[in-house]
Write an enzyme that holds these catalytic residues in place. Structure first.
Site, short mmCIF file in Angstrom:
data_model
loop_
_atom_site.label_atom_id
_atom_site.label_comp_id
_atom_site.label_asym_id
_atom_site.label_seq_id
_atom_site.Cartn_x
_atom_site.Cartn_y
_atom_site.Cartn_z
N LYS A 68 -5.39 3.17 -2.22
CA LYS A 68 -4.61 2.33 -1.26
C LYS A 68 -5.32 2.41 0.11
O LYS A 68 -5.16 1.34 0.67
CB LYS A 68 -3.19 3.25 -1.06
CG LYS A 68 -2.25 3.12 -2.33
CD LYS A 68 -2.02 1.85 -2.58
CE LYS A 68 -0.75 1.60 -3.50
NZ LYS A 68 -0.30 0.34 -4.20
N SER A 79 0.96 -1.13 0.01
CA SER A 79 -0.03 -0.08 -0.03
C SER A 79 0.98 1.18 -0.21
O SER A 79 1.93 1.15 -0.47
CB SER A 79 -1.12 -0.25 1.17
OG SER A 79 -1.91 1.02 1.28
C1 HXC Z 1 -3.21 12.33 -15.91
C2 HXC Z 1 -3.33 10.18 -16.94
C3 HXC Z 1 -1.80 10.09 -16.83
C4 HXC Z 1 -1.06 11.01 -16.01
C5 HXC Z 1 -2.54 8.10 -17.63
N1 HXC Z 1 -3.48 8.98 -17.49
N2 HXC Z 1 -1.41 8.73 -17.05
N3 HXC Z 1 -4.03 11.24 -16.51
N4 HXC Z 1 -1.81 12.18 -15.53
N5 HXC Z 1 0.26 11.19 -16.10
C6 HXC Z 1 -4.97 8.60 -17.91
C7 HXC Z 1 -5.15 8.55 -19.32
O1 HXC Z 1 -5.26 9.79 -19.83
C8 HXC Z 1 -6.41 7.71 -19.34
O2 HXC Z 1 -7.38 8.64 -19.31
C9 HXC Z 1 -6.31 6.99 -18.08
O3 HXC Z 1 -5.51 7.38 -17.27
C10 HXC Z 1 -5.92 5.60 -18.32
O4 HXC Z 1 -4.79 5.49 -19.25
P1 HXC Z 1 -4.17 4.25 -19.98
O5 HXC Z 1 -2.85 4.53 -20.29
O6 HXC Z 1 -5.21 3.84 -21.13
O7 HXC Z 1 -4.23 3.11 -18.82
P2 HXC Z 1 -3.15 1.79 -18.74
O8 HXC Z 1 -2.53 1.41 -20.19
O9 HXC Z 1 -4.02 0.72 -18.06
O10 HXC Z 1 -2.20 2.19 -17.88
C11 HXC Z 1 -2.11 2.34 -16.52
C12 HXC Z 1 -1.25 3.57 -15.91
C13 HXC Z 1 0.10 3.60 -16.38
C14 HXC Z 1 -1.60 3.62 -14.43
C15 HXC Z 1 -2.04 4.82 -16.43
O11 HXC Z 1 0.85 4.64 -15.63
C16 HXC Z 1 0.87 2.22 -15.83
O12 HXC Z 1 0.51 1.30 -16.53
N6 HXC Z 1 1.72 2.11 -14.88
C17 HXC Z 1 2.15 1.00 -14.65
C18 HXC Z 1 3.55 1.18 -13.87
C19 HXC Z 1 3.51 2.20 -12.66
O13 HXC Z 1 2.66 2.83 -12.32
N7 HXC Z 1 4.32 2.01 -11.59
C20 HXC Z 1 4.36 2.86 -10.35
C21 HXC Z 1 4.11 2.09 -9.15
S1 HXC Z 1 4.63 2.91 -7.69
P3 HXC Z 1 -8.56 9.26 -20.13
O14 HXC Z 1 -9.51 10.25 -19.50
O15 HXC Z 1 -7.60 9.93 -21.34
O16 HXC Z 1 -9.03 7.94 -20.95
C22 HXC Z 1 3.31 3.13 -6.80
C23 HXC Z 1 4.11 4.08 -5.62
C24 HXC Z 1 3.26 5.35 -5.48
O17 HXC Z 1 2.53 2.63 -6.83
C25 HXC Z 1 3.93 6.40 -6.80
C26 HXC Z 1 3.24 7.65 -7.01
C27 HXC Z 1 3.36 8.23 -8.25
#
Ligand code: HXC
Length: 287
Positions: free
Chosen positions: A190, A172
């Site tokens: 979370k 979390s």
């Molecule tokens: C605003 C955002 C954005 C951003 C994505 N979106 N990134 N909005 N600011 N930086 C929006 C998109 O425009 C879209 O909305 C919606 O989120 C879904 O985006 P997709 O790219 O289609 O989703 P998906 O492919 O499933 O990607 C999931 C994700 C991506 C969360 C958006 O970042 C990801 O896959 N991350 C995986 C790795 C990760 O995040 N690791 C960190 C873990 S660390 P619309 O309206 O345009 O359709 C952690 C600790 C906390 O958890 C850290 C805090 C920063």
């Protein structure tokens, strides 16, 4: 290059405490979770890691397996924690190939920084779906196996002739303890993760299962910290001032907390949140 053991595990743990045990971990190729799994495998266990990216997940499993000759580590890619059927299939495959599931970590998360006025409903829903619903789906897929494992192990705090088993950890965050800007979606997700763990602790405790949460603070070298650094470098620079211990954490410190919660020493930990953040959340607002 093999990762030196002192980078993911303290020397105090006894080799073999997880002999013949199996860990199922979502997000297991990520920086934090891969070290949790590495520590578990180094101490005798086998593991199955789950991820969306096939290459990253399979390579992650191969790397982890190098920590102990003879260990079995399976990487199952192309699995999205938002897909209950895919998670169930992955858990079933893990149990079939490795002989059950004794421990589970719901570690997959997808987060980003965004103020509410730039956060679409879909963006909010995406993080809720990955972090909160995905943790629930992971637990649902693993719990039948954890119940079987718990039958073979006691959680009475007496003797553990068969080692430990039937334990679940959720990863979390502490943002929702105090409130942080640009993280409405993460805080909501979370907070839900914490409560899912608490519900499992209550409903499955009678089966001998324990469910606990680990809340990492800022940990060096993680994707979360890199993302934060890219989107808000000033807050990263300032963050050490708000940490009583004056430094970011190491992945090893999360791996050690994991080994503790899975070990005999944590026989009475259930429904807890273990915050591993150098005391950062206690000072929020002070820095
Ligand atoms: C605003 C955002 C954005 C951003 C994505 N979106 N990134 N909005 N600011 N930086 C929006 C998109 O425009 C879209 O909305 C919606 O989120 C879904 O985006 P997709 O790219 O289609 O989703 P998906 O492919 O499933 O990607 C999931 C994700 C991506 C969360 C958006 O970042 C990801 O896959 N991350 C995986 C790795 C990760 O995040 N690791 C960190 C873990 S660390 P619309 O309206 O345009 O359709 C952690 C600790 C906390 O958890 C850290 C805090 C920063």
């Amino acid at each position: 290059m093999p990762v030196p053991r002192e980078e993911y595990l303290s020397s105090i743990w006894k080799d073999g405490i997880f002999d013949n045990k199996v860990l199922f971990c979502t997000g297991g190729a990520g920086t934090i979770c891969s070290m949790q799994v590495r520590a578990f495998v180094a101490l005798g266990g086998n593991a199955c890691i789950i991820g969306r990216n096939v290459e990253k997940t399979e390579k992650g499993a191969e790397d982890i397996a190098t920590v102990r000759p003879g260990s079995k580590v399976i990487g199952i890619g192309n699995v999205d924690v938002r897909d209950p059927a895919a998670l169930k299939a992955a858990a079933d495959r893990c149990a079939k190939e490795l002989g059950g599931i004794d421990f589970a970590i719901a570690g997959a998360a997808g987060n980003f920084l965004a103020p509410i006025n730039q956060l679409s409903s879909n963006a909010f829903k995406t993080v809720m779906d990955i972090d909160a619903l995905g943790s629930f789906i992971t637990a649902k897929a693993c719990l039948p196996y954890l119940v079987e494992s718990a039958k073979k192990h006691t959680n009475t705090g007496k003797q553990y002739p068969n080692g430990t088993g039937g334990r679940m950890i959720f990863i979390s965050a502490s943002f929702h303890f105090v409130g942080k800007p640009m993280q409405a979606h993460v805080m909501a997700a979370k907070a839900a993760v914490d409560q899912i763990s608490n519900s499992i602790a209550i409903e499955y405790g009678p089966y001998g299962i324990t469910s606990n949460v680990i809340t990492p603070g800022p940990i060096s070298g993680t994707e979360g910290m890199e993302r934060l650094g890219r989107s808000d470098p000033e807050s990263v620079k300032a963050s050490k001032k708000g940490i009583p211990l004056g430094r970011w954490g190491e992945v090893k410190e999360i791996a050690d907390a994991t080994v503790f919660l899975f070990s005999e020493a944590a026989s009475y930990q259930n429904g807890t949140v273990m915050v591993v953040d150098g005391g950062q959340w206690r000072t929020s607002g002070a820095s």
